[in-house]
Design an enzyme around this catalytic site. Structure first.
Site, PDB file in Angstrom:
ATOM      1  N   ASP A  87     -89.979 -14.598  47.134  1.00 28.07           N
ATOM      2  CA  ASP A  87     -89.307 -13.402  46.599  1.00 28.07           C
ATOM      3  C   ASP A  87     -89.148 -12.324  47.657  1.00 28.07           C
ATOM      4  OD1 ASP A  87     -92.160 -13.155  46.564  1.00 28.07           O
ATOM      5  OD2 ASP A  87     -91.965 -11.367  45.324  1.00 28.07           O
ATOM      6  N   GLU A 180     -94.744 -12.591  45.150  1.00 29.26           N
ATOM      7  CA  GLU A 180     -95.792 -11.903  45.914  1.00 29.26           C
ATOM      8  C   GLU A 180     -95.636 -10.401  45.770  1.00 29.26           C
ATOM      9  OE1 GLU A 180     -97.436  -9.834  49.517  1.00 29.26           O
ATOM     10  OE2 GLU A 180     -95.376  -9.922  48.838  1.00 29.26           O
TER      11      GLU A 180
HETATM   12 ZN   LIG Z   1     -94.214 -10.210  52.251  1.00 27.95          ZN
END
Ligand SMILES: [Zn+2]
Length: 417
Positions: A87, A180
């Site tokens: 992401d 994340e």
């Molecule tokens: Zn990162």
């Protein structure tokens, strides 16, 4: 495929994390992350990787099997692993239109029409990249080098190893995880045990040379102040104002131990959020410290302060809930367990890269993985200005990140054979 084309290809898939879907427990929080994971899975297959598993969560894992002649020594080579996240941060959500600029110094015009300039005066570290090609955005999006540079570096390393079978290595595992950028959700959902690696590295920090094996011990506190409301006509001696209790509580925190006054390895209490009225106030705080003892002391201090205030203001006026969020990676890299740091140091040195070890004043996937039993320091990607339209990636730094991955794999095998 060369590493630059590989990277550019990944940037064309929009993988912006969605906080709304994330909050609703959906993983991956955006479809683009799955599209990217599917593309990487196909590439892993084309490279001849084994055990390729792409889960519904978009967590993707694969193995490059050992090419060592079977012997007692080769059997003892630990399995090294590498992690990158799929992401990109929700700070910007536009599609990325990357461009490559040969850099000769000075400012870089990202977008003439919109007058968006990457200014040397604001980002003086650009000077070290004169003579290199720099990958930038058109000023309307993130570049997404955080963390697609890591994906490119890892995939390119696998390609290098496949193309050079004379480089002997043990089993190597790779993992690509979603989301994340919102609370390290992918790493939290990651099954370390079934992955079967002995140690690993995330590639998720900035300029060439950076290395992280220390981060916060992190916790949260939620403190609830319960007052007694009363009409002002008859409030005297009756009204207990919870807002003022919270105010007094905050005033008893150690002055100066706050994010705005601290740096390097200095810990803090962060008064983060306060909501309430005179009847009830809820105060939320972050607690951060690099040392285990320091962290425990801070948590104990808040507990004691809360107990003392409750003693002063009456039973039921103050309650505190303390929770651990993540641990310092260094806790799992002490003594005999420090070899992942030694291997990285040697890998940087062999590539003539000056190591710049920085204590990270934040969390990263490796912190979560380390806590789950997979020690994971963090290697640079080469990119700068994460989470910003000024994010940029010098090509030589990206190549260096990939070279470090290959070298780590080589050294891991050499040390045990
Ligand atoms: Zn990162």
């Amino acid at each position: 495929m060369n590493i630059v084309d590989r990277f550019l290809q990944y940037t064309r898939i929009n993988t912006t994390t969605s906080r709304e879907k994330g909050a609703a427990g959906i993983m991956p929080s955006s479809d683009g992350q799955m599209v990217l994971a599917q593309l990487i899975a196909k590439e892993l297959e084309a490279l001849g990787m084994e055990d390729i598993v792409l889960r519904d969560t978009a967590i993707l894992t694969a193995t490059l099997p050992s090419n060592m002649p079977v012997s007692a020594q080769s059997a003892s080579i630990p399995t090294v692993s590498f992690f990158a996240h799929l992401d990109t941060s929700a700070e910007q959500s536009n599609d990325t239109k990357a461009q490559i600029v040969p850099y000769n110094g000075g400012d870089i015009c990202l977008n003439a029409e919109l007058d968006i300039i990457l200014k040397h005066a604001e980002f003086p570290e650009l000077a070290q990249y004169v003579g290199d090609d720099i990958i930038v955005t058109d000023g309307t999006s993130l570049l997404g080098a955080d963390d697609k540079a890591a994906i490119a570096a890892i995939m390119h390393a696998l390609q290098t190893l496949k193309a050079n079978p004379d480089i002997l290595h043990g089993d190597v595992k790779v993992a690509f995880v979603p989301d994340e950028e919102q609370g390290l959700r992918g790493a939290k959902a990651f099954d370390v045990e079934s992955f079967g690696a002995d140690f690993g590295y995330t590639l998720d920090c900035c300029g060439i040379g950076e290395f992280v094996y220390e981060n916060w011990n992190a916790g949260d506190a939620v403190i609830t102040f319960t007052g007694q409301s009363a009409h002002p006509m008859s409030a005297k001696g009756k009204l207990k104002n919870s807002l003022l209790m919270a105010h007094q509580f905050i005033s008893m925190l150690p002055a100066g131990e706050a994010p705005q006054y601290t740096e390097g390895r200095e810990g803090y209490y962060w008064v983060k959020e306060m909501t309430g009225n005179s009847a009830k106030t809820v105060l939320k705080m972050d607690i951060r410290d690099f040392t285990k003892q320091g962290y425990q002391n801070r948590m104990a201090f808040l507990q004691n302060l809360s107990d003392s205030c409750a003693g002063l203001w009456g039973e039921g006026t103050v309650s505190i809930h303390l929770a651990d969020r993540y641990e310092n990676v260094a806790n799992s890299l002490e003594g005999d367990a420090s070899f992942p740091i030694e291997i990285a140091k040697e890998a940087y040195a062999r590539n003539d890269i000056q190591m710049n070890a920085i204590p990270m004043r934040g969390g990263y996937d490796g912190a979560v993985l380390s806590q789950k039993g997979l020690p994971c320091p963090n290697i640079f990607t080469g990119a700068h200005n994460f989470h910003s339209i000024y994010e940029y990636l010098p090509v030589k730094s990206l190549q260096a990140a990939s070279a470090v991955v290959v070298e780590v794999i080589k050294i891991t095998a050499e040390r045990h054979s």
